[in-house]
Each structure stands twice: as structure tokens, then as C-alpha cells.
Design a protein around this motif. Structure first.
Motif, PDB file in Angstrom:
ATOM      1  N   LEU A   1      -6.018 -54.031  16.646  1.00 40.62           N
ATOM      2  CA  LEU A   1      -7.403 -54.174  16.630  1.00 40.62           C
ATOM      3  C   LEU A   1      -8.163 -54.147  15.219  1.00 40.62           C
ATOM      4  N   MET A   2      -7.518 -53.014  14.674  1.00 43.83           N
ATOM      5  CA  MET A   2      -8.107 -53.037  13.076  1.00 43.83           C
ATOM      6  C   MET A   2      -8.023 -54.206  12.333  1.00 43.83           C
ATOM      7  N   GLY A   3      -6.800 -54.690  12.595  1.00 48.08           N
ATOM      8  CA  GLY A   3      -6.527 -55.952  11.509  1.00 48.08           C
ATOM      9  C   GLY A   3      -7.346 -57.040  12.121  1.00 48.08           C
ATOM     10  N   MET A   4      -7.603 -56.936  13.563  1.00 48.20           N
ATOM     11  CA  MET A   4      -8.643 -58.256  13.907  1.00 48.20           C
ATOM     12  C   MET A   4      -9.969 -58.111  13.339  1.00 48.20           C
ATOM     13  N   VAL A   5     -10.615 -56.856  13.201  1.00 50.32           N
ATOM     14  CA  VAL A   5     -11.821 -56.656  12.830  1.00 50.32           C
ATOM     15  C   VAL A   5     -11.944 -56.740  11.435  1.00 50.32           C
ATOM     16  N   ILE A   6     -10.912 -56.465  10.523  1.00 54.98           N
ATOM     17  CA  ILE A   6     -10.947 -56.824   9.167  1.00 54.98           C
ATOM     18  C   ILE A   6     -10.967 -58.297   8.976  1.00 54.98           C
ATOM     19  N   ALA A   7      -9.869 -59.126   9.825  1.00 52.14           N
ATOM     20  CA  ALA A   7      -9.893 -60.701   9.846  1.00 52.14           C
ATOM     21  C   ALA A   7     -11.232 -61.104  10.031  1.00 52.14           C
ATOM     22  N   LEU A   8     -12.008 -60.651  11.319  1.00 50.35           N
ATOM     23  CA  LEU A   8     -13.429 -61.170  11.638  1.00 50.35           C
ATOM     24  C   LEU A   8     -14.348 -60.880  10.640  1.00 50.35           C
ATOM     25  N   LEU A   9     -14.366 -59.724   9.837  1.00 51.59           N
ATOM     26  CA  LEU A   9     -15.271 -59.523   8.651  1.00 51.59           C
ATOM     27  C   LEU A   9     -15.000 -60.354   7.562  1.00 51.59           C
ATOM     28  N   ILE A  10     -13.670 -60.854   7.262  1.00 53.73           N
ATOM     29  CA  ILE A  10     -13.314 -61.661   6.123  1.00 53.73           C
ATOM     30  C   ILE A  10     -13.860 -62.880   6.706  1.00 53.73           C
ATOM     31  N   ILE A  11     -13.615 -63.657   7.907  1.00 51.51           N
ATOM     32  CA  ILE A  11     -14.349 -64.708   8.240  1.00 51.51           C
ATOM     33  C   ILE A  11     -15.653 -64.828   8.019  1.00 51.51           C
ATOM     34  N   TRP A  12     -16.328 -63.833   8.540  1.00 52.74           N
ATOM     35  CA  TRP A  12     -18.007 -63.765   8.250  1.00 52.74           C
ATOM     36  C   TRP A  12     -18.387 -63.884   6.997  1.00 52.74           C
ATOM     37  N   VAL A  13     -17.775 -63.066   5.952  1.00 52.53           N
ATOM     38  CA  VAL A  13     -18.168 -63.029   4.691  1.00 52.53           C
ATOM     39  C   VAL A  13     -17.777 -64.416   4.047  1.00 52.53           C
ATOM     40  N   GLY A  14     -16.708 -65.188   4.154  1.00 54.33           N
ATOM     41  CA  GLY A  14     -16.199 -66.026   3.592  1.00 54.33           C
ATOM     42  C   GLY A  14     -17.188 -67.173   4.020  1.00 54.33           C
ATOM     43  N   PHE A  15     -17.523 -67.472   5.488  1.00 47.62           N
ATOM     44  CA  PHE A  15     -18.479 -68.441   5.734  1.00 47.62           C
ATOM     45  C   PHE A  15     -19.846 -68.142   5.286  1.00 47.62           C
TER      46      PHE A  15
ATOM     47  N   VAL B   1      -4.910 -64.516  23.424  1.00 45.43           N
ATOM     48  CA  VAL B   1      -3.618 -64.528  22.496  1.00 45.43           C
ATOM     49  C   VAL B   1      -4.221 -64.150  21.285  1.00 45.43           C
ATOM     50  N   ILE B   2      -5.304 -64.554  20.612  1.00 42.98           N
ATOM     51  CA  ILE B   2      -5.797 -64.036  19.419  1.00 42.98           C
ATOM     52  C   ILE B   2      -5.938 -62.687  19.352  1.00 42.98           C
ATOM     53  N   GLY B   3      -6.461 -62.132  20.524  1.00 46.45           N
ATOM     54  CA  GLY B   3      -6.619 -60.673  20.758  1.00 46.45           C
ATOM     55  C   GLY B   3      -5.633 -59.900  20.959  1.00 46.45           C
ATOM     56  N   GLY B   4      -4.496 -60.441  20.877  1.00 45.81           N
ATOM     57  CA  GLY B   4      -3.008 -59.753  21.112  1.00 45.81           C
ATOM     58  C   GLY B   4      -2.387 -59.721  22.403  1.00 45.81           C
ATOM     59  N   THR B   5      -2.658 -60.535  23.279  1.00 46.47           N
ATOM     60  CA  THR B   5      -2.135 -60.580  24.633  1.00 46.47           C
ATOM     61  C   THR B   5      -0.775 -61.344  24.433  1.00 46.47           C
TER      62      THR B   5
ATOM     63  N   ILE C   1     -12.097 -59.830  23.894  1.00 48.51           N
ATOM     64  CA  ILE C   1     -13.559 -59.740  23.276  1.00 48.51           C
ATOM     65  C   ILE C   1     -13.398 -60.279  21.899  1.00 48.51           C
ATOM     66  N   LEU C   2     -12.758 -59.493  21.145  1.00 52.49           N
ATOM     67  CA  LEU C   2     -12.520 -59.765  19.690  1.00 52.49           C
ATOM     68  C   LEU C   2     -12.235 -61.117  19.331  1.00 52.49           C
ATOM     69  N   GLY C   3     -11.184 -61.650  20.156  1.00 50.81           N
ATOM     70  CA  GLY C   3     -10.852 -62.794  19.895  1.00 50.81           C
ATOM     71  C   GLY C   3     -11.680 -64.114  20.380  1.00 50.81           C
ATOM     72  N   ALA C   4     -12.500 -63.598  21.502  1.00 48.74           N
ATOM     73  CA  ALA C   4     -13.518 -64.499  21.606  1.00 48.74           C
ATOM     74  C   ALA C   4     -14.490 -64.717  20.703  1.00 48.74           C
TER      75      ALA C   4
END
Length: 437
Positions: free
Chosen positions: A34-48, A374-378, A391-394
Motif C-alpha cells: 500500500l505504501m508503494g501504491m501511495v508513492i506511485a500515486l504521488l508520482i503520477i500526480w506530480v508528473g501530470f 488488481v492494481i490495488g493488490g488483489t 480504493i487506491l487502485g480506483a
């Protein structure tokens, strides 16, 4: 001699740093996925945000992103249970479209004859009717899977075609609009938001809930003799949780009504309109609150109920679960019935947001829902998955869509990017599980 000494010192420093990091993770018990997903989400946000010249991480775009992700988030929480039991549901988008059409027809053609237009109970009856239909469809498909032993892929693929066709047959492809005024509140918008004050109240309640849950968890650990977290770790997790909640509320409260809507709001509430205008915060949108409420309930079901334990037991080893006395077939029926009911709630959010029901509603939502889970780890292999991860995956999926729209990317290219992200997510899941064995 000097070179040898420096090399030894540097080699010794790395394990020390690694040990500190491992000790931190062990003390706080942070889920690294989950921490990796949060970091990836922040990277996506900053990049866009950088690529869009500062348009992505604005209160307006983040508010719209939260509303747009709500319906998929609701369905993704149910998809976690489906995939955990080694099944799949390809029909969720079509069920959303069919149920949305049925709810729209109910409140535009049938209920007005019985109750009259804008009756206070109209939205309740329409929503209840939709949930019953969705649960019945899900239970029907689950019964075929469980008792006739037809693979879920085939059953729900058939459902994808059948319910999409049924949605068209209800009105011969015609769009149904408008919706009941109270029903439309579930879609968000200026009226479908709770405002700044109520949003801060919700944020404070959420923080109290976080603190109480930490205290309860510590009490339970002490009661049963489990190791306790260090006090600093408890404080750290509480501050992180409350900080994230209040930060999100602050961002959502920073998005104000457009001038025209604000002027109408002021006129409706007899508020004087000053020369400089009014900054009226929208706050948290109602569909976001619905999605959060569904996530809390689903998290409780999966982690705190016998049904949730049965779901993960079946996903881990179906044969062992059967031998242990679990009625695996009935559990499967209940899972798909729950999935259908969640599709109905998502249909209500989508229909209310559009203020109409269309034949194309929910198209490709099944792919976004599966991708979010699946992206959320299922794991597609079954037995593992979390509601928070879904939720993070969505949010990740909607962030990609929103960012690509801001960049003006063509729809085919957007599909290519989403497909690549899904493949990479499954590959990373495979690598992660191989390393943890």
C-alpha cells in the motif's frame, strides 16, 4: 590500506540504514504494498501536474477526480471478494447500465403516477428497487457458477452481453431524463456536496475514529498478549492518518462554486451579493461520502465477520474450505449477490451524476473495476486482496484518465496506456508473491 578502510566503512553503513528502515516498518506495521501504491500515486500526480503546466493538482481537478472515481471505487470493493475466491465478474458494467436504466424508468414513468413528481420517497424507492434488482442478478449468476459449475468467466461474459441488451430493450435505446431532484444529489455537483462546515465536521469525526481504532487495537493486543507497537509508532500512524484526512478536506474545501452557481445559491438563500463575489466551498461530494461509507462497511465485512473469513479461506484453498465445513457454494452466491447490489449503488451514483440513463452507461466499467482491484493488490490467483488497496487502485485509474485528458491525449492512446499499466501491475504482483514465498 586507506582504500580498504573506506570500503569497509561504506559497506557497514548500508546494512545499518537498511536495518533502521526495516525496524521502522516492523514497528509501524505499514503495508509496504500500500505504501508503494501511495508513492506511485504521488508520482503520477506530480508528473501530470508538471506536464499539464500546473492544472492537475488544483482543487477543481482533484474534486472532480474524487467524484469520477466514486462509482468504480464502490464496485471495486466487491470485485476484491470476487477475485479473492478465484472468480471474475465481467458483467458489472452491463449490470450498472441495466439497473441505472431501470431506476431511471421507475422514477420518471412509474412512481410519478403513484406518488406524483418530486415525492420525498421517490429516490428511496428507486434506489431500493435498483439494489434489489442488482442483488437478484448477482445471485442468479452466482447460483449458475456455484451449482451448475459453469466458470465465472463464461457466466459473466454472457451477463455482459445479456444485461447490456436488456438495458437497450427497456426503452429501445432511448435516453431517460431527468432524474428526481433528491436522487440527483447522489451524483455530486453544487447541490450534491455538503459544504465547508459539514466537511470539517466529517474530517474531525474521521480523526476521532482513527484515534479510537488505534486505542482499541492496542487494547485488544494487550488483552490477548500480542506484541504492542512502540508508543511513538502509534503517535506516528495517528498523525499520518489524521493529517491525510484533514489535508484532503482542506483541498476539497478549496474548490469554490462557479460564479453563476454561487449567484444562484446566494439568491436562493437570501445572501447579499458583494462586489467582489462570494467564495462558497463545495466541500466533500455526496458520492465520495457514499464510496467512503461502502469502503468502511466492506472492510468490516472482510476483516471482522465470519463471511469475510470464509471468502479468504475459499480463495486460499477451496478444497480445504469445503472439507472444513464451509458451504462454499452459498458463499459464492452471496458474494455475487453483494457484487450486484454494489453495482446498483454505483449505477445510482452514475445516473445521478449524468442526470440521465443512457444505453452506453457503464461501458468498459468492468475493465476499470477489475483493473482497480488488481492494481490495488488483489491477486488473480486468489486468497489475497484488500479493500483499501482497491480504493487506491480506483484512484490511480481515474488519475491516469484525468491526467491524459488534461494533456489532450487521444482516446486510443489512453486505452494503450491503461492496458500497459494493468499488465505491469499484474507482473509486479507476480514478482512480489514470488519473493515472499
Amino acid at each position: 590500506m586507506v582504500d580498504h578502510t573506506i570500503s569497509a566503512a561504506s559497506n557497514g553503513a548500508r546494512p545499518a540504514k537498511a536495518n533502521l528502515w526495516q525496524q521502522f516498518l516492523k514497528a509501524t506495521e505499514i503495508d509496504t504494498r500500500l505504501m508503494g501504491m501511495v508513492i506511485a500515486l504521488l508520482i503520477i500526480w506530480v508528473g501530470f501536474h508538471v506536464l499539464s503546466d500546473g492544472l492537475f493538482m488544483t482543487p477543481r481537478n482533484l474534486w472532480n477526480l474524487s467524484v469520477q472515481a466514486a462509482s468504480v471505487s464502490v464496485m471495486a470493493t466487491g470485485m476484491v471478494l470476487v477475485i479473492v475466491t478465484r472468480n471474475i465478474d465481467l458483467s458489472v458494467g452491463s449490470i450498472l447500465g441495466f439497473v441505472g436504466m431501470m431506476m431511471a424508468v421507475t422514477q420518471t414513468k412509474f412512481l410519478p403516477v403513484l406518488l406524483g413528481y418530486e415525492h420525498p420517497l421517490m429516490w428511496v424507492l428507486a434506489l431500493g428497487f435498483g439494489i434489489v434488482i442488482g442483488a437478484a442478478i448477482g445471485a442468479f449468476q452466482g447460483a449458475i457458477i456455484a451449482f451448475l459449475n459453469v466458470p465465472s468467466f463464461i457466466v459473466t461474459l454472457g451477463g455482459l452481453l445479456v444485461w447490456r441488451g436488456c438495458a437497450w430493450m427497456v426503452t429501445s435505446g432511448a435516453t431517460v431524463a431527468p432524474m428526481d431532484t433528491r436522487f440527483r444529489l447522489m451524483g455530486g455537483g453544487a447541490d450534491g456536496s455538503i459544504g465547508a462546515t459539514a466537511s470539517w465536521v466529517v474530517g474531525v469525526i474521521a480523526c476521532v475514529f482513527i484515534v479510537l481504532s488505534i486505542l482499541h487495537s492496542r487494547k485488544q493486543r494487550k488483552r490477548f498478549g500480542f506484541p504492542l507497537k512502540p508508543i511513538w509508532a502509534e503517535y506516528f500512524m495517528g498523525l499520518i492518518g489524521c493529517g491525510a484526512v484533514m489535508g484532503a478536506v482542506n483541498v476539497l474545501n478549496s474548490y469554490y462554486m462557479p460564479v453563476n452557481l454561487a449567484r444562484k445559491y446566494a439568491e436562493a438563500h437570501n445572501i447579499p451579493w458583494p462586489d467582489g463575489g462570494l467564495d462558497i466551498s463545495l466541500g466533500i461530494a455526496i458520492p465520495v461520502l457514499i464510496a467512503i461509507g461502502i469502503a468502511i462497511v466492506m472492510n468490516f465485512i472482510t476483516n471482522r465477520t465470519r463471511f469475510g473469513r470464509y471468502v479468504f479461506a475459499i480463495g486460499g484453498n477451496p478444497e480445504a474450505a469445503e472439507l472444513a465445513g464451509i458451504k462454499t457454494r452459498w458463499v459464492t452466491v452471496r458474494i455475487f449477490a453483494l457484487m450486484g447490489a454494489l453495482c446498483a449503488i454505483a449505477a445510482a451514483i452514475s445516473t445521478a451524476r449524468l442526470n440521465a440513463a443512457t444505453n452506453a452507461q457503464g461501458t468498459l466499467d468492468e475493465l476499470y473495476t477489475i483493473a482497480a482491484a488488481v492494481i490495488g493488490g488483489t491477486s488473480l490467483a486468489g486468497g489475497a486482496g484488500t479493500i483499501v488497496g482497491a480504493i487506491l487502485g480506483a484512484i490511480v485509474m481515474q488519475s491516469l484518465n484525468s491526467g491524459m485528458v488534461l494533456l489532450g491525449m487521444d482516446t486510443p492512446l489512453q486505452s494503450i496506456v491503461i492496458g500497459m499499466v494493468l499488465v505491469v501491475a499484474v507482473w509486479l504482483d507476480t514478482v512480489y508473491r514470488a519473493r515472499t514465498r
